[in-house]
Design a protein around this motif. Structure first.
Motif, PDB file in Angstrom:
ATOM      1  N   VAL A   1      50.737  31.748  29.510  1.00  0.00           N
ATOM      2  CA  VAL A   1      49.434  32.092  30.089  1.00  0.00           C
ATOM      3  C   VAL A   1      48.470  32.250  28.922  1.00  0.00           C
ATOM      4  O   VAL A   1      48.736  33.028  27.994  1.00  0.00           O
ATOM      5  N   TRP A   2      47.375  31.504  28.941  1.00  0.00           N
ATOM      6  CA  TRP A   2      46.482  31.447  27.786  1.00  0.00           C
ATOM      7  C   TRP A   2      45.066  31.866  28.155  1.00  0.00           C
ATOM      8  O   TRP A   2      44.578  31.552  29.245  1.00  0.00           O
ATOM      9  N   GLY A   3      44.407  32.527  27.207  1.00  0.00           N
ATOM     10  CA  GLY A   3      42.967  32.805  27.310  1.00  0.00           C
ATOM     11  C   GLY A   3      42.569  33.425  28.632  1.00  0.00           C
ATOM     12  O   GLY A   3      43.160  34.396  29.109  1.00  0.00           O
ATOM     13  N   GLY A   4      41.563  32.795  29.248  1.00  0.00           N
ATOM     14  CA  GLY A   4      41.018  33.319  30.497  1.00  0.00           C
ATOM     15  C   GLY A   4      42.063  33.430  31.601  1.00  0.00           C
ATOM     16  O   GLY A   4      41.882  34.206  32.544  1.00  0.00           O
ATOM     17  N   ALA A   5      43.154  32.697  31.481  1.00  0.00           N
ATOM     18  CA  ALA A   5      44.199  32.807  32.505  1.00  0.00           C
ATOM     19  C   ALA A   5      44.903  34.157  32.419  1.00  0.00           C
ATOM     20  O   ALA A   5      45.419  34.662  33.417  1.00  0.00           O
TER      21      ALA A   5
END
Ligand code: LCV
Length: 259
Positions: free
Chosen positions: A105-109
């Motif tokens: 799960v990356w950044g804004g996620a």
């Protein structure tokens, strides 16, 4: 729908992110579909929703679509930013939303998952908050999502290092509700959703809204509000902001000068 799949059974709505060619990056088009699905669920009196990626996904979502970040130095995370709208839609959705997480799960996620009401993840899922990697400042309501879902020290470690943190560690901190092996995660999540669906939808929706209002109750003076906005603008109009996005597009490491 082109980027997601949806289904409803036993009053449980499921949204599956299905845009693996771009690692489920949260493009405006994908986000619009998720928001529309939530609206359709609402109209069909869904009592619990599950937000997931396809089974076995290596990446749950790569976060904000970097190629959709504006290059002109203005604020990409304003009120009408698609990700901000989706976070508000999840908060306003009157039934609980369970994030079921396999993969990275990356950044804004990360914020999207943290904004969900419960999180069920496989032990090898990871969470990396990337604004410092990309040279982007975060907006105030987004930081509040981190603060409300995590603890100040975990939020700072995630945001300052940008390094992936394991779901196992987040579960130990009480940030993830349950760690479940990939083979059982679907059945486990569905059981939880079924239990919720048997309870009073009205009592749940009212508590969800009460908790949302209480957790956002942060009195802020106009001066402080303008200071927060001003701090963000410093970064958006910086050389480093343009460098972060350019480096991502050129698939190289950014060189930050702090200016
Ligand atoms: C657009 C992408 C993306 C993507 N956007 O696959 O929170 S903030 O402030 O940071 C906010 C601004 C934000 O959320 O920013 C995004 C943060 N996310 C990231 O930094 C992750 C970026 N992605 C990656 O590091 C890798 O893609 C991972 C590790 C997720 C997966 O690696 P893998 O080798 O499996 P590729 O890198 O080959 O990506 C496959 C395709 O998806 C696109 C990427 O450009 C590539 O497109 P092409 O096949 O056309 O080259 N893609 C990946 N992430 N966030 N597009």
């Amino acid at each position: 729908m082109a980027f997601i799949q949806t289904s409803i059974a036993e009053h449980i709505g499921t949204i599956t992110l299905a845009y693996q060619s771009k690692r489920n990056a949260l493009s405006e088009a994908l986000i619009t579909e998720v928001s529309e699905a939530l609206r359709a669920f609402q109209a069909q009196s869904v009592r619990a929703a599950i937000l997931r990626a396809e089974p076995g996904a290596k990446v749950w979502s790569a976060g904000h679509s970097v190629d959709e970040l504006p290059k002109g130095g203005h604020d990409p995370l304003g009120w009408q930013d698609p990700l901000r709208m989706l976070i508000r839609d999840i908060e306003a959705f009157s039934a609980p939303v369970i994030a079921m997480v396999e993969g990275g799960v990356w950044g804004g996620a990360c914020e999207l998952v943290f904004a969900c009401d419960m999180i069920i993840a496989t032990p090898n899922a990871t969470f990396a908050a990337t604004p410092a990697k990309l040279g982007v400042p975060y907006n105030a309501s987004g930081l509040l999502t981190f603060l409300n879902a995590t603890t100040p020290h975990i939020a700072k470690e995630l945001l300052f290092t940008g390094q992936p943190m394991s779901a196992a560690r987040l579960e130990r901190q009480g940030i993830i509700n349950h760690l479940v092996e990939a083979e059982q995660i679907e059945a486990f999540s569905r059981d939880m959703a079924r239990g919720i669906a048997l309870n009073s939808p009205l009592a749940i929706s009212v508590m969800k809204e009460q908790l949302r209002i209480l957790s956002a109750a942060q009195p802020l003076s106009p001066n402080d509000f303008e200071r927060i906005q001003g701090l963000r603008r410093v970064v958006y109009s910086s050389r480093d902001y343009s460098e972060g996005i350019r480096a991502f597009t050129e698939k190289r490491k950014p060189v930050y000068l702090g200016e």
